[in-house]
Scaffold this active site. Structure first.
Site, mmCIF file in Angstrom:
data_model
loop_
_atom_site.group_PDB
_atom_site.id
_atom_site.type_symbol
_atom_site.label_atom_id
_atom_site.label_comp_id
_atom_site.label_asym_id
_atom_site.label_seq_id
_atom_site.Cartn_x
_atom_site.Cartn_y
_atom_site.Cartn_z
ATOM 1 N NE ARG A 39 -3.560 -0.255 2.723
ATOM 2 C CZ ARG A 39 -3.932 -0.782 3.902
ATOM 3 N NH1 ARG A 39 -3.531 -0.233 5.022
ATOM 4 N NH2 ARG A 39 -4.688 -1.857 3.945
ATOM 5 N NE ARG A 46 -2.283 1.871 9.542
ATOM 6 C CZ ARG A 46 -3.170 0.893 9.375
ATOM 7 N NH1 ARG A 46 -4.071 0.948 8.419
ATOM 8 N NH2 ARG A 46 -3.155 -0.174 10.148
ATOM 9 C CE LYS A 77 -7.527 0.037 11.702
ATOM 10 N NZ LYS A 77 -7.898 -0.848 10.585
ATOM 11 C CB CYS A 92 -8.792 -9.563 2.855
ATOM 12 S SG CYS A 92 -8.811 -8.963 4.550
ATOM 13 C CB CYS A 110 -13.991 -9.030 8.188
ATOM 14 S SG CYS A 110 -12.869 -7.630 8.376
ATOM 15 C CB CYS A 112 -11.449 -1.855 4.655
ATOM 16 S SG CYS A 112 -10.114 -2.522 5.649
#
Lengths: 572, 614
Positions: free
Chosen positions: A81, A150, A216, A443, A482, A486
């Site tokens: 990423r 991030r 994060k 994933c 999940c 995201c």
């Protein structure tokens, strides 16, 4: 007011804390692991550290069982990423990413919900070459994952260019200033010589310290009236305040986050809350102090409760604010008024200030690839070859061919036409407002399909919308494989979270402008039930809605679902 | 075999007693004892086995009662990591309580060890709609399948993790629990099914397990003697089967070892030798009698216009078969030998064909026959004038194909495994298929039987001294005997270092038996492994390049007495490896070419340089 004593939760630090502690500032045994020839994977410990370098190990789950029987290890591959503040890429950078995706990746690029590129399918032996090529293109992957700040998001709306350009500069500076300072990335991937002397511990990571953050940390900057970056979903959000066409400062919002765990009511999505206002030049100071509060008081024992939102909810918003002001040595001003219309994108050509044009292209699921009947990747490559402006990734997984001069507009338009690239107008408003995370097959967290399935589901819902005259209605629909969020599922007016292959929890009632979370409507249902539920609700919405009433507001007014007024009552 | 704790199910005390006792027994005493133990071990009551075994030991050497076992094996099947985490936690708690704990994911556990486990704990989650988690699939399949062994004498308990929002809650744990009971194992503590919030019930389960294991320990029960290894009985007796009287082995499993996208297909075949009394050693080969491709036979019938159902005599005993069947099962229809072709040319009375055998040009037929078979000949020079019988009487019986065995009998008492590369290519405008390899790849299915026999190979054997280092070079299907070597060395607990060189085209798809090598490296059975994947890099890298890269260490191994093995392609690989070896001996040993050749020759003489090439 008596000063409240703030504390971090007690408990044995989680295993990830040990890994970070023992890692010598994110090095671990990565150098050796990457060379180990019998496996294309790396150890779990090293994979944890790999995240701080913008990557982690995955495997093709479609092949997992088959390969296990074949006595082959999982088809290990790395996801990589990029860190790209506000999603702004130069055409040359686009071409490099395109080339790397085809040379070392799986031939596709994923435009993420945090405005950056992800590549999948990179083999261990190709990682260094890939990262070096990215570096040569003046991009990096530092801190794109991991327990650090991030990729900083920022509204890319180019039609407000003057303000936008200014806000972008602040976002970029935030991203750069909040980077980890360890040289591990440069040593591991860019062959930087190790510095002989060992610096003092405090000098290596003055802000993060040797353990980095408990989890994060996400920052987003919104420019009203668009909330495309879902400012309330961020650990730390800044809302640009524009007065008389001039940026005066930012409202500060803290404590948002999407992730949760199935079956664990101690975890929940939460929205950031506005605590005040500061001047543009103060945002770095605010961000740094907020981050150090989370560093000091975040939960390092339980990663599921380690996000800043739980720290804020545990310590209390007021206490966090006063601790922030104590650390700043000054007080935030009162928040300024602002208004959001929506959290979507504006498609097609829009004229910006001066002699510039911007074309927002719809990229379903953020997947850039050459599909059987849709040469998207090739088309974009051809555009990047002639484009003189920049290419901006939006928070909704789309992209903007930005800053096209009026002389160039015809040429770009011709390429768009030639490759049949779409601004989404041929699709329903629902599809244009859709988002899906990567999920299967790469994933490791996915429990159900998302990116590969949502388009199919929308095909089936589209018919219902047509029958009820709702084709152009922009209803946000978001699906994740999940509960980690995201695709910011809890802010979709229709949301789905994967539970098992073909089974989803269904959520309703989020606000169209991203200011209210959804709530679970049905648990663990399959496609038939999803369609049955929607076939009841959609015609009612078409008939009963008030003028301008969004779907997410209607379902609450109609009593179909109760409103979630705060993350803490998301499960109630 | 000298018994050790590491190569047998016994503890140190038992090993000492047995090692004292066994050498003193006469053959008839040994046979009596093995029968006695076998009978008692298969008795249904779980307590009978230890008791009987204890009596046997008491009778034989008046040994004290064996202590209760402190060995506990914990296997977990985990999707998200909860089961794995709790299994490891359980291991920690049990270790603190003085138990010797082995904890492993189900996929890492060697199922042939299951019978040796006396106390088994299972922590398993359920995935999706009642499915086992990924790393439990193969173990689940094994345990619930017909190859699962009887487990009398084992005690067990299952902790099932699940999610009540699914219809089939804790299904996998329930299945393991029921199946273990069905296989004769005794439940130590009742299964506990946990919902998402599992900590409390799981901890409760663990506490009960610890308490019960402790009770069992102090009560002196729980120590069970596993059944005597059946391989000993098997190897003792001479098998009635041979090349001329092959055993019809059932196919237990057939799988493609190459991942999707590979240019290759390498079949891993597992055959049952149960009841055959067949014994083999690592390095031996297995002969297989294949069948011809029915499609090829049909093409042949079409080219000759013969009647598929015509009865033909197939051998001297006057056995009669339908022609099509005989061509599939009995005759070699792919080898175009010179005598055969010459006779066929005469039958065809074809002048052009006869010219192939012109004595003045010996190369002519050779050039023609290269890559051609009977069908080509008939198409080129037919029609044949004779009857089907005339022609098939000229054909030889289909010969067996030999494959280096890929398993060790010590690890798989009733099985033999093969590694077969499917041969497919195009020549003279026709798709060609290897007779036996494609038979194995395309037509042999689990449940089918295939005629097999053992072809011993005394020239490819592990060193007699288990502490001798070995270096193995086996790219492609040449890997087969080294899998057998490793299984053998693992079973016997051999301590000699081992070094394997493997190569193929692509790492991702062609790393044959990858997970097994990884495990052997992890467990220290295999000391070192170097790999070369020729099509992953711009410069083609082969095994000999890896040898040369590590020439210094390789020579040091040779100097320490290592045996060197090559298996696989003869034409290129074996020669390249040989050259590399000479080069290493020259360079690292400071020798002339001649001295290096002598060095290798003397290795060969002392059986330290062995090759199985084809």
């Amino acid at each position: 007011m008596a000063k409240t004593k703030l504390t971090a939760p007690e408990g044995t630090p989680s295993d990830v804390e040990r890994i970070k502690r023992e890692s010598n500032y994110l090095r671990g045994t990565l150098a050796e692991s990457m060379l180990e020839p019998l496996s294309s994977g790396i150890s779990d410990d090293d994979n944890r550290l790999m995240k701080f370098h913008g990557s982690y190990l995955q495997d093709d789950r479609d092949l997992r069982n088959e390969r296990q029987k074949q006595k082959l290890e999982p088809a290990y591959q790395f996801m990589l990423r990029v860190r790209m503040p506000a999603g702004v890429a130069q055409p040359g950078q686009w071409l490099v990413m395109d080339e790397l995706a085809n040379k070392y990746g799986n031939g596709t690029l994923k435009l993420t919900t945090r405005q950056t590129f992800q590549m999948h399918g990179i083999l261990k032996w190709n990682m260094k070459k890939t990262i070096q090529s990215i570096h040569m293109a003046l991009l990096d992957t530092i801190a794109a994952c991991g327990d650090v700040n991030r990729n900083v998001m920022c509204n890319p709306n180019p039609y407000q260019s003057d303000v936008h350009a200014e806000v972008y500069e602040w976002s970029k500076r935030l991203s750069d200033d909040l980077l980890p300072r360890t040289r591990a990335y440069h040593e591991l991937w860019l062959d930087e010589e190790k510095v002989a002397s060992t610096p003092e511990v405090d000098e290596v990571e003055p802000m993060y310290g040797p353990l980095y953050l408990p989890r994060k940390f996400k920052i987003g900057v919104a420019v009203p009236p668009s909330n495309d970056i879902d400012v309330y979903s961020q650990d730390l959000g800044f809302i640009a305040i524009v007065e008389d066409g001039r940026l005066t400062g930012f409202n500060v919002a803290i404590g948002g986050g999407m992730g949760m765990a199935h079956g664990d009511k101690e975890t929940y999505p939460q929205l950031a809350k506005v605590i005040g206002y500061c001047k543009p030049e103060q945002i770095y100071d605010v961000a740094e102090k907020i981050i150090t509060i989370q560093r000091d008081y975040g939960n390092r024992a339980h990663r599921k409760n380690a996000r800043f939102k739980y720290t804020v909810d545990r310590l209390g918003l007021k206490n966090v604010k006063s601790e922030l002001e104590r650390r700043l040595g000054w007080k935030l001003e009162a928040a300024k008024p602002f208004h959001f219309n929506d959290n979507g994108d504006r498609y097609g050509w829009v004229q910006g200030v001066g002699d510039t044009w911007h074309y927002t292209m719809f990229v379903e699921g953020g997947r850039v690839a050459d599909f059987d009947d849709y040469p998207l990747m090739t088309g974009l490559r051809e555009i990047a070859k002639v484009h003189t402006g920049d290419i901006r990734l939006t928070a909704n997984q789309n992209l903007i061919i930005a800053n096209v001069s009026s002389q160039k507009k015809a040429e770009i338009s011709a390429l768009i036409e030639r490759y049949g690239l779409s601004d989404g107008k041929r699709y329903s408003g629902l599809r244009r407002s859709s988002m899906a995370c990567v999920s299967l097959p790469t994933c490791g967290l996915a429990m159900a399909e998302a990116e590969r399935y949502l388009p199919v589901l929308i095909d089936k819902i589209d018919g219902m919308l047509d029958e009820n005259g709702l084709r152009e209605e922009e209803i946000t629909i978001r699906m994740t494989g999940c509960p980690n969020g995201c695709a910011r599922h809890s802010l979709g007016e229709i949301g789905f979270i994967g539970k098992a292959p073909g089974k989803y929890n269904m959520y309703l009632g989020a606000a169209h402008d991203g200011s209210r979370l959804s709530k679970m409507y049905r648990e663990n249902i399959g496609e038939d039930e999803i369609l049955r539920e929607l076939s009841g609700i959609i015609p009612r919405y078409a008939k009963e809605r008030e003028s301008g009433e969004h779907f997410g507001d209607y379902v609450i007014r109609a009593g179909i679902i109760a409103a979630t007024t705060d993350g803490t009552n998301f499960h109630a | 075999m000298q018994l050790q704790v590491t190569n047998s199910p016994f503890n140190q005390e038992q090993v000492d007693l047995l090692n004292r006792l066994l050498p003193s027994l006469t053959d008839s005493q040994k046979i009596w004892l093995s029968g006695f133990l076998a009978a008692t071990a298969s008795a249904p009551a779980a307590s009978a086995a230890p008791l009987a075994a204890q009596q046997a030991l008491n009778v034989a050497v008046a040994a004290p009662a064996p202590a209760a076992s402190k060995d506990v094996t914990i296997l977990f099947g985990s999707q998200s990591g909860n089961s794995a985490g709790f299994a490891k936690k359980s291991a920690k708690v049990l270790t603190e309580n003085g138990f010797n704990v082995t904890v492993s994911s189900m996929s890492d556990f060697k199922t042939n060890q299951l019978k040796k486990v006396q106390q088994l704990l299972i922590v398993a989650s359920t995935h999706g709609e009642g499915e086992p988690p990924d790393n439990a699939i193969s173990f689940h399949e094994f345990l619930l399948g017909k190859r699962a062994p009887r487990l009398e004498g084992m005690t067990f308990s299952v902790l099932a993790l699940g999610d009540t929002s699914y219809e089939l809650f804790c299904q996998t744990g329930k299945e393991f629990d029921a199946r273990l009971e069905e296989l004769g194992a005794t439940r130590l503590v009742d299964r506990v099914d946990c919902d998402v919030d599992f900590d409390e019930p799981a901890s409760g389960w663990l506490k009960s397990v610890v308490d019960r294991l402790k009770e069992a320990g102090s009560a002196g029960t729980g120590a069970a003697v596993a059944a005597a290894p059946s391989s000993d009985a098997g190897t003792a007796a001479e098998s009635a089967y041979s090349r001329t009287n092959p055993f019809r082995a059932e196919v237990l499993a057939s799988l493609n070892l190459n991942g999707r996208g590979s240019n290759k297909e390498t079949r891993h075949l597992e055959l049952s030798l149960e009841g055959s009394g067949i014994a083999y050693k690592p390095g031996d080969a297995l002969g297989i009698y294949p069948q011809n491709d029915p499609a090829l036979v049909d093409e042949l019938l079409e080219a000759t216009k013969w009647d598929a159902q015509a009865q033909v005599t197939v051998n001297k005993n006057g056995e009669v078969r339908a022609l099509r069947e005989a061509l599939i099962d009995y005759f070699d229809i792919t080898t175009l030998s010179k005598p055969l072709a010459e006779k066929l040319a005469q039958i065809a009375a074809n002048k052009e064909a006869l010219e192939l055998f012109d004595a003045s040009n010996r190369e002519k037929f050779k050039a023609y026959a290269h890559g051609r078979d009977l069908l080509d000949f008939i198409r080129d020079y037919g029609p044949l004038q004779g009857s089907a019988q005339d022609v098939v009487s000229l054909l030889r019986k289909i010969p067996a194909r030999l494959y280096s065995i890929a398993s060790a009998q010590s690890a798989n008492p009733d099985e033999v495994h093969l590694t077969i590369g499917a041969v497919r290519y195009e020549a003279h405008g026709r798709e060609r298929k290897g007779v036996c390899s494609v038979y194995a790849a395309e037509r042999l299915q689990p449940g089918d039987t295939v005629p097999v026999y053992i072809q011993p190979n005394d020239n490819f054997k592990l060193p007699e001294d288990p502490s001798t280092p070995i270096i193995m070079v086996g790219p492609g299907t040449g890997i087969a005997p080294f899998r057998s070597f490793m299984q053998e060395r693992e079973e016997s607990g051999a301590e000699g270092p081992s070094w394997l060189f493997f190569g193929d085209q692509h790492f991702v798809t062609d790393f044959l038996y990858q997970t097994e090598w990884q495990r052997w490296i992890k467990d220290g059975v295999l000391t070192r492994m170097d790999v070369a994947f020729s099509r992953d890099t711009e410069d083609k890298v082969y095994v000999q390049h890896r040898m040369l890269q590590h020439g210094k260490e390789l020579f040091a191994w040779l100097e320490q007495g290592a045996s060197f093995y090559i298996c696989g392609d003869e034409k290129n690989m074996a020669k390249d490896v040989h050259r590399a070896l000479l080069e290493i001996i020259e360079t690292e040993g400071g020798k002339s070419r001649e001295e290096a050749e002598n060095y290798l020759a003397s290795m060969q003489q002392s059986k330290r340089y062995q090759r199985d090439v084809y």
